[in-house]
Design a protein around this motif. Structure first.
Motif, PDB file in Angstrom:
ATOM      1  N   ASN A 214      20.187  22.698  -7.826  1.00 12.25           N
ATOM      2  CA  ASN A 214      21.482  22.179  -8.282  1.00 12.25           C
ATOM      3  C   ASN A 214      22.406  23.298  -8.758  1.00 12.25           C
ATOM      4  N   HIS A 215      21.807  24.376  -9.262  1.00 16.92           N
ATOM      5  CA  HIS A 215      22.605  25.526  -9.683  1.00 16.92           C
ATOM      6  C   HIS A 215      22.804  26.524  -8.534  1.00 16.92           C
ATOM      7  N   LYS A 216      22.450  26.093  -7.318  1.00 12.74           N
ATOM      8  CA  LYS A 216      22.655  26.881  -6.098  1.00 12.74           C
ATOM      9  C   LYS A 216      21.810  28.159  -6.094  1.00 12.74           C
ATOM     10  N   PHE A 217      20.563  28.013  -6.569  1.00 15.93           N
ATOM     11  CA  PHE A 217      19.573  29.075  -6.446  1.00 15.93           C
ATOM     12  C   PHE A 217      18.755  28.808  -5.183  1.00 15.93           C
ATOM     13  N   ALA A 218      18.355  29.872  -4.504  1.00 15.01           N
ATOM     14  CA  ALA A 218      17.522  29.757  -3.304  1.00 15.01           C
ATOM     15  C   ALA A 218      16.377  30.755  -3.403  1.00 15.01           C
ATOM     16  N   TYR A 219      15.236  30.398  -2.809  1.00 14.19           N
ATOM     17  CA  TYR A 219      14.037  31.228  -2.939  1.00 14.19           C
ATOM     18  C   TYR A 219      13.299  31.319  -1.612  1.00 14.19           C
ATOM     19  N   VAL A 220      13.159  32.535  -1.118  1.00 16.74           N
ATOM     20  CA  VAL A 220      12.350  32.799   0.076  1.00 16.74           C
ATOM     21  C   VAL A 220      10.986  33.267  -0.412  1.00 16.74           C
ATOM     22  N   PRO A 221       9.928  32.447  -0.251  1.00 12.08           N
ATOM     23  CA  PRO A 221       8.621  32.752  -0.853  1.00 12.08           C
ATOM     24  C   PRO A 221       7.870  33.847  -0.116  1.00 12.08           C
ATOM     25  N   GLU A 222       6.812  34.321  -0.761  1.00 11.17           N
ATOM     26  CA  GLU A 222       6.016  35.418  -0.220  1.00 11.17           C
ATOM     27  C   GLU A 222       5.288  35.012   1.060  1.00 11.17           C
ATOM     28  N   ASP A 223       4.762  33.800   1.120  1.00 13.71           N
ATOM     29  CA  ASP A 223       3.992  33.338   2.280  1.00 13.71           C
ATOM     30  C   ASP A 223       4.814  32.301   3.039  1.00 13.71           C
ATOM     31  N   ARG A 224       5.507  32.755   4.064  1.00 18.37           N
ATOM     32  CA  ARG A 224       6.398  31.838   4.803  1.00 18.37           C
ATOM     33  C   ARG A 224       5.624  30.743   5.525  1.00 18.37           C
ATOM     34  N   LEU A 225       4.390  31.046   5.950  1.00 14.65           N
ATOM     35  CA  LEU A 225       3.661  30.075   6.764  1.00 14.65           C
ATOM     36  C   LEU A 225       3.223  28.852   5.967  1.00 14.65           C
ATOM     37  N   THR A 226       2.827  29.054   4.710  1.00 16.66           N
ATOM     38  CA  THR A 226       2.351  27.921   3.917  1.00 16.66           C
ATOM     39  C   THR A 226       3.373  27.414   2.908  1.00 16.66           C
ATOM     40  N   GLN A 227       4.343  28.252   2.554  1.00 24.72           N
ATOM     41  CA  GLN A 227       5.295  27.871   1.515  1.00 24.72           C
ATOM     42  C   GLN A 227       6.732  27.726   2.006  1.00 24.72           C
ATOM     43  N   GLY A 228       7.030  28.286   3.178  1.00 23.18           N
ATOM     44  CA  GLY A 228       8.431  28.316   3.589  1.00 23.18           C
ATOM     45  C   GLY A 228       8.782  27.537   4.828  1.00 23.18           C
ATOM     46  N   LEU A 229       7.771  27.137   5.615  1.00 24.82           N
ATOM     47  CA  LEU A 229       8.058  26.543   6.920  1.00 24.82           C
ATOM     48  C   LEU A 229       7.215  25.307   7.201  1.00 24.82           C
ATOM     49  N   PHE A 230       7.755  24.460   8.081  1.00 28.33           N
ATOM     50  CA  PHE A 230       7.001  23.344   8.660  1.00 28.33           C
ATOM     51  C   PHE A 230       6.680  23.755  10.094  1.00 28.33           C
ATOM     52  N   LEU A 231       5.487  24.288  10.299  1.00 26.15           N
ATOM     53  CA  LEU A 231       5.160  24.936  11.569  1.00 26.15           C
ATOM     54  C   LEU A 231       5.195  24.003  12.764  1.00 26.15           C
ATOM     55  N   GLU A 232       4.919  22.718  12.543  1.00 34.01           N
ATOM     56  CA  GLU A 232       4.886  21.772  13.647  1.00 34.01           C
ATOM     57  C   GLU A 232       6.244  21.106  13.890  1.00 34.01           C
ATOM     58  N   ARG A 233       7.270  21.579  13.198  1.00 28.45           N
ATOM     59  CA  ARG A 233       8.615  21.022  13.368  1.00 28.45           C
ATOM     60  C   ARG A 233       9.505  22.046  14.079  1.00 28.45           C
ATOM     61  N   SER A 234      10.649  21.588  14.538  1.00 28.11           N
ATOM     62  CA  SER A 234      11.559  22.433  15.308  1.00 28.11           C
ATOM     63  C   SER A 234      12.308  23.426  14.422  1.00 28.11           C
ATOM     64  N   ILE A 235      12.974  24.367  15.075  1.00 30.31           N
ATOM     65  CA  ILE A 235      13.825  25.316  14.354  1.00 30.31           C
ATOM     66  C   ILE A 235      14.904  24.561  13.580  1.00 30.31           C
ATOM     67  N   ALA A 236      15.498  23.546  14.224  1.00 31.21           N
ATOM     68  CA  ALA A 236      16.556  22.760  13.575  1.00 31.21           C
ATOM     69  C   ALA A 236      16.033  22.044  12.335  1.00 31.21           C
ATOM     70  N   ASP A 237      14.871  21.414  12.442  1.00 33.64           N
ATOM     71  CA  ASP A 237      14.309  20.686  11.297  1.00 33.64           C
ATOM     72  C   ASP A 237      14.057  21.631  10.124  1.00 33.64           C
ATOM     73  N   ASN A 238      13.588  22.825  10.417  1.00 32.57           N
ATOM     74  CA  ASN A 238      13.336  23.797   9.361  1.00 32.57           C
ATOM     75  C   ASN A 238      14.627  24.333   8.758  1.00 32.57           C
ATOM     76  N   THR A 239      15.609  24.540   9.590  1.00 36.33           N
ATOM     77  CA  THR A 239      16.871  25.121   9.120  1.00 36.33           C
ATOM     78  C   THR A 239      17.610  24.199   8.161  1.00 36.33           C
ATOM     79  N   ILE A 240      17.537  22.886   8.398  1.00 29.80           N
ATOM     80  CA  ILE A 240      18.302  21.951   7.559  1.00 29.80           C
ATOM     81  C   ILE A 240      17.436  21.303   6.469  1.00 29.80           C
ATOM     82  N   ALA A 241      16.177  21.747   6.355  1.00 36.28           N
ATOM     83  CA  ALA A 241      15.237  21.089   5.431  1.00 36.28           C
ATOM     84  C   ALA A 241      15.722  21.092   3.986  1.00 36.28           C
ATOM     85  N   ALA A 242      16.351  22.180   3.550  1.00 35.37           N
ATOM     86  CA  ALA A 242      16.779  22.271   2.147  1.00 35.37           C
ATOM     87  C   ALA A 242      18.172  21.688   1.915  1.00 35.37           C
ATOM     88  N   SER A 243      18.856  21.323   2.990  1.00 33.28           N
ATOM     89  CA  SER A 243      20.229  20.816   2.860  1.00 33.28           C
ATOM     90  C   SER A 243      20.427  19.504   3.603  1.00 33.28           C
TER      91      SER A 243
END
Length: 500
Positions: free
Chosen positions: A327-356
């Protein structure tokens, strides 16, 4: 003349019409450390699997100790002395160190039961050979990443390894652990074992390798003695473009974006104070347990601070959970993208809009056209290598996956972007692209914090650096006033940390 252990001639391999290897040649001698380099997708992994018998080459010849080898399986490769240690090490977390090290020997001899006494003796013998010191009775799941790697190396040398292939062996290691690994590699080399190291980290290549082979798009582009390749030449061969090293300096430092005052969390960090202004790229480093990652967790509300104050654009804010941070417009790219940052079985589009995703709900339904349009814009703007927004994220290279994680948060238009290990496992071309993105964001007024133990990354890409020690800020310095070696001395306790 040194004896050749492995020689590959004209190796070709295709998958469904895609040419992964296009006539690759490679020669590795006994007692030699040979670096196999290249960007993600260049064919390194496929070549390793051909050497280890996982994939059969479509064309070409493989010679081991001068003998032409045909139609060999992974078990044949092991019998020939070829051992591969992948990034996951292939250890059994629920077994002890001794059981992990001795298991292959027991399987090969057909034993139905393992003798604990014999396993212990085998493990201690193997550890002695490489200078490793571990309790043979401890479960492997309790070991550090570095010690899990030691277990895998011990197991490999018990199989009479003549060629040891290490796939990205330093990805999750600290600087001290890398030094220890390189000492072990040097000892194995002196015993006549041939070693292939697959790595993205150019600085480490110069610290350990004798010979270098670079692949690009499935083909050889360069090979020779490491001394014949200066850094610009190395990078040019890897990427096919000139990438110049330059230290980031903001064109101007503007208004304050973020300020921490006496921020603390019991058992993690205490009395942390710093400010971040428009144009700043702030680096935070420190040994494991120093509190560097815990600060990121506090800023993003994962593990909030117990006390202290956080100011955003001069106004005090409260962050008690992840929702508050977003809500305060903070964003966080985690250390382990595979388990914390991405939905591996979803498309690029689904991942790109996941937080918005909320902004794409209109009239009670999702507007897929706008989601696709936003994704394709980010693909273009930050140079994600993908034909469209539709492929599954797991099909992308590590560097492109990381760019998608960044795009996901950029699509929220953040005021603060915290990145933990932003280029871990990313090849040099993608790393350069990511750094340029971060510099541009900082110049445009987004607060950027990079948490990393890659000291060259910090010195080159941050104008301010904080060194954490024991949960406290040990020193705050301008990167123009320090060097990578000086930072390393601070981290290793050779230079007293004094607040600036």
């Amino acid at each position: 003349m040194e004896e050749v252990f492995l020689e590959l001639k004209g190796i070709k391999k295709s998958f469904g019409g895609v040419k992964a290897l296009k006539g690759v040649n490679l020669t590795v001698k006994k007692g030699e450390v040979h670096c196999l380099a290249g960007e993600n997708g260049c064919g390194k992994s496929t070549l390793i699997k051909v050497i280890s018998g996982v994939h059969a080459a479509d064309e070409g010849e493989i010679y081991i100790e001068g003998n032409l080898i045909k139609d060999f399986s992974p078990i044949d490769a092991i019998r020939l002395g070829i051992q591969v240690i992948y990034q996951d090490f292939a250890v059994f977390p629920n077994l002890t160190v001794a059981e992990n090290i001795a298991m292959n020997k027991a399987v090969q001899t057909g034993k139905k039961f393992m003798s604990w006494k014999e396993s212990r003796e085998i493990a201690l013998r193997a550890m002695e050979q490489i200078g490793a010191h571990m309790d043979p009775e401890i479960l492997v799941e309790r070991l550090s990443v570095a010690n899990k790697q030691m277990v895998a190396i011990c197991r490999a040398i018990l199989e009479d390894a003549k060629l040891l292939i290490l796939d990205e062996p330093t990805t999750a290691l600290t600087a001290k652990e890398v030094d220890k690994l390189f000492t072990i590699i040097e000892n194995l080399k002196n015993k006549g074992i041939a070693i292939i190291i697959v790595t993205h980290k150019i600085e480490e290549v110069y610290g350990i390798a004798d010979q270098l082979t670079i692949l690009r798009n499935g083909a050889n582009v360069a090979t020779g003695n490491i001394k014949d390749f200066d850094r610009p030449t190395f990078v040019k061969y890897m990427t096919g473009r000139n990438i110049e090293d330059s230290n980031y300096r903001p064109s101007e430092v503007g208004d304050e974006i973020l300020r921490l005052e006496h921020l603390s969390r019991e058992g993690a960090f205490q009395d942390v104070n710093f400010s971040l202004k428009k144009g700043d790229v702030l680096g935070i480093t420190g040994l494991l347990g120093s509190g560097r990652c815990e600060i990121a967790d506090a800023l993003f509300g994962i593990m909030p601070a117990d006390s202290g104050k956080i100011f955003l654009h001069g106004k005090e804010i409260c962050i008690k959970n992840i929702g508050d941070a977003i809500n305060h417009k903070f964003a966080y790219v985690p250390e382990d993208r595979l388990t914390q940052g991405l939905f591996l079985e979803r498309s690029i589009a689904d991942n790109t809009i996941a937080a918005s995703i909320k902004k794409y709900f209109k009239g009670g339904r999702l507007w897929y056209g706008e989601m696709k349009k936003a994704t394709e814009t980010w693909i273009k703007d930050i140079n994600i290598v993908a034909l469209s927004s539709e492929p599954l994220i797991k099909t992308l290279s590590g560097g492109n996956q990381q760019k998608v994680v960044i795009a996901k948060w950029l699509n929220t238009h953040p005021d603060l972007l915290v990145l933990n290990g932003p280029t871990v496992g990313v090849d040099i071309g993608a790393k350069s692209d990511i750094h340029k993105i971060l510099h541009q964001l900082a110049e445009n007024g987004v607060g950027i914090i990079i948490i990393s133990d890659d000291l060259s990354e910090l010195v080159q890409n941050c104008n301010k650096i904080i060194v954490m020690s024991g949960g406290a800020v040990g020193v705050q310095i301008n990167s123009s006033q320090t060097t990578e070696s000086e930072l390393a001395e601070m981290l290793n306790g050779k230079t007293k940390l004094e607040g600036a």
